[in-house]
Every structure is written in structure tokens, then in C-alpha cells.
Write an enzyme that holds these catalytic residues in place. Structure first.
Site: not given
Ligand code: DQA
Length: 149
Positions: A10-11, A18, A23, A74, A77, A80, A87, A98, A100-102, A107, A111
């Protein structure tokens, strides 16, 4: 040819606009384009999926079990919060990486915990768009489970 499914949670469709300070300014489309270029150069067959909906992400993971050799995910959110995504990854024999950009470990406290890490082969965090490219490289290097070789 190794088959890799990249899943964005999501997002992430809003990347570019964003929170660019966290990011980056690269859009999801640009990330997908770079992934496609790297895939072509390294002989990977790539599929990409993005959804803002937990159930759709679960279904994409389930659907990958007859196609993908590796999942790069990725979960954003849902990393977490989602036992359902964890599952789903745990239910299938396809190894997951897995992304993550950040650097989620640097953080907010909430997170720093991931439901996904324990069911992943490994985690790439903190390199922005390059987290995905490194994960795709890892997807070409890892040993696949016996049945998938
Ligand atoms: C994220 C890190 C997550 O905590 C956050 O909710 C995201 C992006 C990242 O790619 O850094 O939406 O997955």
C-alpha cells in the site's frame, strides 16, 4: 529462466510524491522500469504487482505458487501489521526476499518489527530504489528449493 514476482504494498503507488525526503523522488513506474531493464539483462522473467489491499496481496502471493521461483516483496505498512501476508508467504514453497526503500530499523519503533522477516530468505533495506535492484540480484543468486530447480 528464473521467474520473479515483485509485489508492492500500500501507498507505494504514490512514490515520487509521497514523503520524498524518506522515500526519494523516483516513481513506482520508474522503479518498475529499472527492474524490467535489470531483469532483461540478467535473464529474469519478471512480473510486477501493486495493491493497496491486504487481501489482494494475499491472493497475489497465493497465485505466485505455480509460477514464481522467487517473490520480492515490499509489504509497506503491512510489514508491521499483517499476519495474513506472513501466513501466505509461509504457506507456499516460493522463497521471498523482503524489501524496504527506507531503513526501517532506523525509524519509529513500530516500523522496526517485521512480521515478514521470519518467513523471508533475507531483507534489503535502506537503499531507496536500489533496495529493489539489489533484491532482484539476490533473487537470481539464491538457491531454490529442490522442487523448483
Ligand atoms: C516501507 C517502510 C514501511 O514502514 C512503510 O509503511 C512504507 C514503506 C519502505 O519501503 O521503506 O510504506 O516499506
Amino acid at each position: 529462466m528464473r521467474k520473479v514476482l515483485v509485489i508492492h504494498g500500500p501507498n507505494l503507488n504514490l512514490l515520487g510524491e509521497r514523503e520524498p525526503n524518506i522515500y526519494g523522488s523516483t516513481t513506482l513506474e520508474e522503479i518498475n522500469q529499472s527492474l524490467q531493464e535489470q531483469a532483461s539483462k540478467t535473464g529474469v522473467e519478471l512480473k510486477v504487482f501493486q495493491s493497496n489491499h491486504e487481501g489482494e496481496l494475499v491472493e497475489a502471493i497465493q497465485g505466485a505458487r505455480h509460477w514464481a521461483d522467487v517473490i520480492v516483496i515490499n509489504p509497506a505498512a503491512y510489514t508491521h501489521t499483517s499476519v495474513a501476508i506472513r501466513d501466505a508467504l509461509s504457506a507456499i514453497a516460493v522463497p521471498a526476499i523482503e524489501v524496504h526503500l527506507s531503513n526501517i530499523h532506523a525509524r519509529e519503533n513500530f516500523r522496526q518489527a517485521s512480521h515478514i522477516s521470519p518467513v523471508s530468505v533475507g531483507q534489503v533495506v535502506g537503499f531507496g530504489k536500489n533496495s529493489y535492484l539489489l533484491a532482484l540480484q539476490a533473487a537470481t543468486l539464491i538457491t531454490l528449493p529442490e522442487a523448483k530447480k
